[in-house]
Scaffold this motif. Sequence first.
Motif, PDB file in Angstrom:
ATOM      1  N   LEU A   1      -5.723 -15.956   7.726  1.00  0.00           N
ATOM      2  CA  LEU A   1      -5.814 -14.575   7.264  1.00  0.00           C
ATOM      3  C   LEU A   1      -4.425 -13.940   7.186  1.00  0.00           C
ATOM      4  O   LEU A   1      -4.108 -13.209   6.235  1.00  0.00           O
ATOM      5  CB  LEU A   1      -6.730 -13.768   8.201  1.00  0.00           C
ATOM      6  CG  LEU A   1      -8.220 -14.080   8.101  1.00  0.00           C
ATOM      7  CD1 LEU A   1      -8.993 -13.356   9.213  1.00  0.00           C
ATOM      8  CD2 LEU A   1      -8.749 -13.658   6.736  1.00  0.00           C
ATOM      9  N   ILE A   2      -3.638 -14.223   8.226  1.00  0.00           N
ATOM     10  CA  ILE A   2      -2.275 -13.666   8.223  1.00  0.00           C
ATOM     11  C   ILE A   2      -1.470 -14.236   7.059  1.00  0.00           C
ATOM     12  O   ILE A   2      -0.780 -13.502   6.329  1.00  0.00           O
ATOM     13  CB  ILE A   2      -1.582 -13.966   9.567  1.00  0.00           C
ATOM     14  CG1 ILE A   2      -2.265 -13.180  10.700  1.00  0.00           C
ATOM     15  CG2 ILE A   2      -0.098 -13.628   9.510  1.00  0.00           C
ATOM     16  CD1 ILE A   2      -1.799 -13.572  12.079  1.00  0.00           C
ATOM     17  N   MET A   3      -1.585 -15.547   6.822  1.00  0.00           N
ATOM     18  CA  MET A   3      -0.810 -16.155   5.745  1.00  0.00           C
ATOM     19  C   MET A   3      -1.329 -15.744   4.369  1.00  0.00           C
ATOM     20  O   MET A   3      -0.569 -15.654   3.411  1.00  0.00           O
ATOM     21  CB  MET A   3      -0.809 -17.685   5.870  1.00  0.00           C
ATOM     22  CG  MET A   3      -0.074 -18.177   7.110  1.00  0.00           C
ATOM     23  SD  MET A   3       1.481 -17.294   7.442  1.00  0.00           S
ATOM     24  CE  MET A   3       2.380 -17.591   5.952  1.00  0.00           C
ATOM     25  N   GLU A   4      -2.643 -15.476   4.269  1.00  0.00           N
ATOM     26  CA  GLU A   4      -3.175 -14.970   3.010  1.00  0.00           C
ATOM     27  C   GLU A   4      -2.572 -13.612   2.698  1.00  0.00           C
ATOM     28  O   GLU A   4      -2.220 -13.313   1.550  1.00  0.00           O
ATOM     29  CB  GLU A   4      -4.696 -14.853   3.093  1.00  0.00           C
ATOM     30  CG  GLU A   4      -5.332 -14.385   1.789  1.00  0.00           C
ATOM     31  CD  GLU A   4      -6.839 -14.288   1.888  1.00  0.00           C
ATOM     32  OE1 GLU A   4      -7.444 -13.738   0.956  1.00  0.00           O
ATOM     33  OE2 GLU A   4      -7.404 -14.763   2.890  1.00  0.00           O
ATOM     34  N   HIS A   5      -2.435 -12.788   3.778  1.00  0.00           N
ATOM     35  CA  HIS A   5      -1.790 -11.489   3.619  1.00  0.00           C
ATOM     36  C   HIS A   5      -0.335 -11.664   3.156  1.00  0.00           C
ATOM     37  O   HIS A   5       0.132 -10.974   2.251  1.00  0.00           O
ATOM     38  CB  HIS A   5      -1.852 -10.714   4.936  1.00  0.00           C
ATOM     39  CG  HIS A   5      -1.158  -9.393   4.879  1.00  0.00           C
ATOM     40  ND1 HIS A   5      -1.605  -8.334   4.105  1.00  0.00           N
ATOM     41  CD2 HIS A   5      -0.016  -8.953   5.485  1.00  0.00           C
ATOM     42  CE1 HIS A   5      -0.785  -7.310   4.238  1.00  0.00           C
ATOM     43  NE2 HIS A   5       0.189  -7.660   5.076  1.00  0.00           N
ATOM     44  N   PHE A   6       0.357 -12.638   3.768  1.00  0.00           N
ATOM     45  CA  PHE A   6       1.744 -12.898   3.386  1.00  0.00           C
ATOM     46  C   PHE A   6       1.829 -13.437   1.952  1.00  0.00           C
ATOM     47  O   PHE A   6       2.766 -13.139   1.217  1.00  0.00           O
ATOM     48  CB  PHE A   6       2.398 -13.882   4.368  1.00  0.00           C
ATOM     49  CG  PHE A   6       3.215 -13.203   5.413  1.00  0.00           C
ATOM     50  CD1 PHE A   6       4.571 -13.005   5.240  1.00  0.00           C
ATOM     51  CD2 PHE A   6       2.622 -12.724   6.572  1.00  0.00           C
ATOM     52  CE1 PHE A   6       5.322 -12.360   6.205  1.00  0.00           C
ATOM     53  CE2 PHE A   6       3.364 -12.078   7.536  1.00  0.00           C
ATOM     54  CZ  PHE A   6       4.727 -11.888   7.359  1.00  0.00           C
TER      55      PHE A   6
ATOM     56  N   GLN B   1      -0.151 -12.636  -0.499  1.00  0.00           N
ATOM     57  CA  GLN B   1      -0.289 -11.474  -1.373  1.00  0.00           C
ATOM     58  C   GLN B   1       1.015 -10.691  -1.448  1.00  0.00           C
ATOM     59  O   GLN B   1       1.432 -10.234  -2.523  1.00  0.00           O
ATOM     60  CB  GLN B   1      -1.430 -10.582  -0.871  1.00  0.00           C
ATOM     61  CG  GLN B   1      -2.796 -11.220  -1.000  1.00  0.00           C
ATOM     62  CD  GLN B   1      -3.888 -10.380  -0.355  1.00  0.00           C
ATOM     63  OE1 GLN B   1      -3.614  -9.329   0.235  1.00  0.00           O
ATOM     64  NE2 GLN B   1      -5.125 -10.862  -0.440  1.00  0.00           N
ATOM     65  N   LEU B   2       1.645 -10.540  -0.268  1.00  0.00           N
ATOM     66  CA  LEU B   2       2.948  -9.870  -0.267  1.00  0.00           C
ATOM     67  C   LEU B   2       3.970 -10.658  -1.075  1.00  0.00           C
ATOM     68  O   LEU B   2       4.791 -10.089  -1.802  1.00  0.00           O
ATOM     69  CB  LEU B   2       3.449  -9.699   1.178  1.00  0.00           C
ATOM     70  CG  LEU B   2       2.712  -8.676   2.036  1.00  0.00           C
ATOM     71  CD1 LEU B   2       3.292  -8.682   3.454  1.00  0.00           C
ATOM     72  CD2 LEU B   2       2.825  -7.276   1.442  1.00  0.00           C
ATOM     73  N   GLY B   3       3.906 -11.987  -0.953  1.00  0.00           N
ATOM     74  CA  GLY B   3       4.830 -12.822  -1.710  1.00  0.00           C
ATOM     75  C   GLY B   3       4.629 -12.675  -3.202  1.00  0.00           C
ATOM     76  O   GLY B   3       5.587 -12.615  -3.983  1.00  0.00           O
ATOM     77  N   HIS B   4       3.344 -12.617  -3.604  1.00  0.00           N
ATOM     78  CA  HIS B   4       3.044 -12.423  -5.025  1.00  0.00           C
ATOM     79  C   HIS B   4       3.594 -11.086  -5.517  1.00  0.00           C
ATOM     80  O   HIS B   4       4.168 -10.988  -6.604  1.00  0.00           O
ATOM     81  CB  HIS B   4       1.539 -12.497  -5.240  1.00  0.00           C
ATOM     82  CG  HIS B   4       1.136 -12.359  -6.676  1.00  0.00           C
ATOM     83  ND1 HIS B   4       1.352 -13.347  -7.608  1.00  0.00           N
ATOM     84  CD2 HIS B   4       0.555 -11.336  -7.346  1.00  0.00           C
ATOM     85  CE1 HIS B   4       0.927 -12.940  -8.785  1.00  0.00           C
ATOM     86  NE2 HIS B   4       0.422 -11.721  -8.656  1.00  0.00           N
ATOM     87  N   LYS B   5       3.420 -10.060  -4.695  1.00  0.00           N
ATOM     88  CA  LYS B   5       3.956  -8.744  -5.058  1.00  0.00           C
ATOM     89  C   LYS B   5       5.479  -8.774  -5.110  1.00  0.00           C
ATOM     90  O   LYS B   5       6.096  -8.169  -5.994  1.00  0.00           O
ATOM     91  CB  LYS B   5       3.476  -7.692  -4.057  1.00  0.00           C
ATOM     92  CG  LYS B   5       1.989  -7.392  -4.156  1.00  0.00           C
ATOM     93  CD  LYS B   5       1.560  -6.357  -3.123  1.00  0.00           C
ATOM     94  CE  LYS B   5       0.059  -6.067  -3.225  1.00  0.00           C
ATOM     95  NZ  LYS B   5      -0.388  -5.097  -2.192  1.00  0.00           N
ATOM     96  N   ASN B   6       6.074  -9.486  -4.128  1.00  0.00           N
ATOM     97  CA  ASN B   6       7.536  -9.600  -4.126  1.00  0.00           C
ATOM     98  C   ASN B   6       8.034 -10.275  -5.396  1.00  0.00           C
ATOM     99  O   ASN B   6       9.015  -9.852  -6.012  1.00  0.00           O
ATOM    100  CB  ASN B   6       8.011 -10.408  -2.917  1.00  0.00           C
ATOM    101  CG  ASN B   6       7.913  -9.627  -1.626  1.00  0.00           C
ATOM    102  OD1 ASN B   6       7.768  -8.404  -1.640  1.00  0.00           O
ATOM    103  ND2 ASN B   6       7.958 -10.325  -0.502  1.00  0.00           N
TER     104      ASN B   6
END
Length: 531
Positions: free
Chosen positions: A156-161, A163-168
């Motif tokens: 779950l934490i890495m899925e959140h990361f 998503q952040l990576g995709h946004k980045n």
Amino acid sequence: MGTYNFSDIFDISALQGLLESLSAALGVGICIRDQHGKYLFRSRECGVCCDLLEEAPVGSDEQAPETVYQAFTPCVRYCQAAGLTDAVIPVMNDTVLAAVIQVGWVRLSEQEIDDAEYLTIARALQLDEEQFLESVHAVPLLTRTHFDNILNAVSLIMEHFSQLGHKNMYLKSVISSLESQEFLHQQEKNVLANLAEKDSMTGLYNRRKFEEVVALYARLKTRKICMISADANFLKLTNDIFGHESGDHLLQAIAKIMNDLAKSDWLVARCGGDEFRVVLPDTTLETALDYCRRVARNCRRDKSLALPLSVALGAAEWNSEKETLQDCFSRADAKMYQNKTALKHELRIPNYIMERLYDRQVLSKEVVEFTASLTLDFALYLNFTGEHAKEASLAAHFQDIGMAKLPESAAIRGQSRTEEETTQIQMHVTHSYTMARQFDELYKLADIIHCSHENWDGSGYPSSLKGDHVPIESRIIHLVSDYARRTHPTVTGGYYSEEAMKDRLARESGSVYDPNLVSRFLEFLQTRELH
């Protein structure tokens, strides 16, 4: 993911801090490998994996890359060779594998083996048995449910990361696009700024820039300033005869000479049409006049154009106590017009064009001059007045001046010509007529020149005139010029003897030539031979 690396997308230091804390809190080792298998981070809990198993002389199947790098979903793996369990969790950026999170090593209670088996493993891996057993005892013993809960939390934490990576990555793309747009905007801005003060044809400054600089210097009454007014000669004539492209070349050639000879702090501007201006700060009148002489000299040396490269120049030094800077320019302008009038009398443009035709070997100077001389003598023999005979001779001299408008290839002799090329050659007569009308000394001879290639029977060109409809001067020129041209050596080596040419004139009497003029011309030649 394009050309971005994992470290371009994620904040590695922040991710390392988070995973280190998770590793300590959960009691499991956690490491990150990029999509190529390179370690980016491994926690302190990875003791057995990192320190012992990797250094084992025999090694374990944990290192098999196809197991790690082809994992696109969470995968729990039991290593038979080590007796331990780990899991890999993919870190996705959109549909691209960016990295894998490796969680372990742990002992699962459902798969737990006794110490004897661990010692057997140590021997198989050629490791120190006591050290290996001590390390194994330090590995947490978890149920599969507990381990799955840990994996779910990390996932779950890495899925959140992710998503952040995709946004980045998206933001980086936006920033890159904005930077590109800014670069293009700056380029456009520079182009527009350049257009605002530069003349697009010559690259010199334009009138707007010239007036801005003059306004600036007008307030600096303590500086020694000279002004130059310049005007390109024969621009309209060049445009009318050879076309606007040739006129552009003329302006560009003058602009280059003026700019190349100017000092770096001088401003050379084209202020429209054939008008050029120069502002010379901290310059004496003698320096300005020397510049004018050098520009005029370099123009005279340039023989690349169909008409003379010529510019009229006038210079004046500013008397700031008695006049405005504009008054100074007006004095320079007046001197320029004086010089322009003098140049018009000095330069005889028709003769210049003919000399260029001789240089290009389009026409033979010897044949042209012989034709003009023979025409004069024959006209006088026919009882023309002296003035009338001179006009016929002058028309004979310039009858082919229109050849200057033909391409270089048209002048090549000894080649077979296509119908189109023949038509192009014949058009030179019309060009000669058009050009003659541009010059005061040839204006009233234009019609004679236009008909100088017509035949008595109407088979000539350009208008297929017949008999007496062809002016007598044109009939004389046609007869004399053919005789002169064919009795002189050509670049191909063949030419008629005088007797052979007389026979040809007699044969073509009544078709090509006026029969009465042929008879009189043969008499005239006989008279010349007797003298």
